[in-house]
Motif scaffolding. Sequence first.
Motif, mmCIF file in Angstrom:
data_model
loop_
_atom_site.group_PDB
_atom_site.id
_atom_site.type_symbol
_atom_site.label_atom_id
_atom_site.label_comp_id
_atom_site.label_asym_id
_atom_site.label_seq_id
_atom_site.Cartn_x
_atom_site.Cartn_y
_atom_site.Cartn_z
ATOM 1 N N ASP A 46 38.872 41.353 38.666
ATOM 2 C CA ASP A 46 40.247 42.683 38.837
ATOM 3 C C ASP A 46 40.600 42.678 40.311
ATOM 4 O OD1 ASP A 46 39.994 43.884 36.489
ATOM 5 O OD2 ASP A 46 38.727 45.657 37.568
ATOM 6 N N GLU A 47 40.182 41.660 41.229
ATOM 7 C CA GLU A 47 40.922 41.249 42.401
ATOM 8 C C GLU A 47 42.184 40.083 42.201
ATOM 9 O OE1 GLU A 47 37.606 41.570 45.262
ATOM 10 O OE2 GLU A 47 36.428 40.800 43.686
ATOM 11 N N TRP A 48 41.810 39.639 41.685
ATOM 12 C CA TRP A 48 42.590 37.724 41.200
ATOM 13 C C TRP A 48 44.015 38.484 41.415
ATOM 14 C CZ3 TRP A 48 40.308 35.056 36.636
ATOM 15 C CH2 TRP A 48 39.548 34.353 36.049
ATOM 16 N N ARG A 78 42.482 35.889 32.277
ATOM 17 C CA ARG A 78 41.928 37.152 32.455
ATOM 18 C C ARG A 78 40.452 36.562 32.739
ATOM 19 N NH1 ARG A 78 43.595 40.677 35.465
ATOM 20 N NH2 ARG A 78 41.934 42.583 35.152
ATOM 21 N N HIS A 135 45.752 40.450 43.579
ATOM 22 C CA HIS A 135 45.846 40.698 45.825
ATOM 23 C C HIS A 135 45.176 39.909 45.850
ATOM 24 C CE1 HIS A 135 44.583 42.254 49.190
ATOM 25 N NE2 HIS A 135 43.842 41.758 49.229
ATOM 26 N N SER A 186 36.071 39.098 42.015
ATOM 27 C CA SER A 186 35.923 40.195 40.276
ATOM 28 C C SER A 186 37.475 39.099 39.830
ATOM 29 C CB SER A 186 35.470 41.319 40.082
ATOM 30 O OG SER A 186 36.799 42.119 40.986
#
Length: 119
Positions: free
Chosen positions: A103-105, A19, A107, A101
């Motif tokens: 946070d998009e990983w 992350r 998806h 980003s």
Amino acid sequence: MLSSNEIFHRVSAHLLAQRAVSEDDNGSCRLRGAYGRKCAIGSLVRDDVYEAELEGVGISYYRHAHDGKLLRALYASNVNAYDPVIIDLLIELEQIHDDASVDEWPHLLGALAKRHAFA
């Protein structure tokens, strides 16, 4: 050699557990960065094969190159980056790490899995 499915799952698990982006002090993505971080491609290179000279050239460069240190390191790590199907997958995984980003990983990795029908 690892299959496309195995490569995807190994890199995906690594990125989702880490992350964080693997980068240097200037914000440039690195195979191996601070705090033991590894990028998508760096996570596939075995520790005993890694050397600092592998840094600086992204995997997308090798789409048209026939050989190079990074390709040899991946091959020695059981990843056949000489195979065009594998190199295209590695480029997609690198783009997720480098350009999206954190946070998009989840998806984007899920969409990649669906596109390639990885189980």
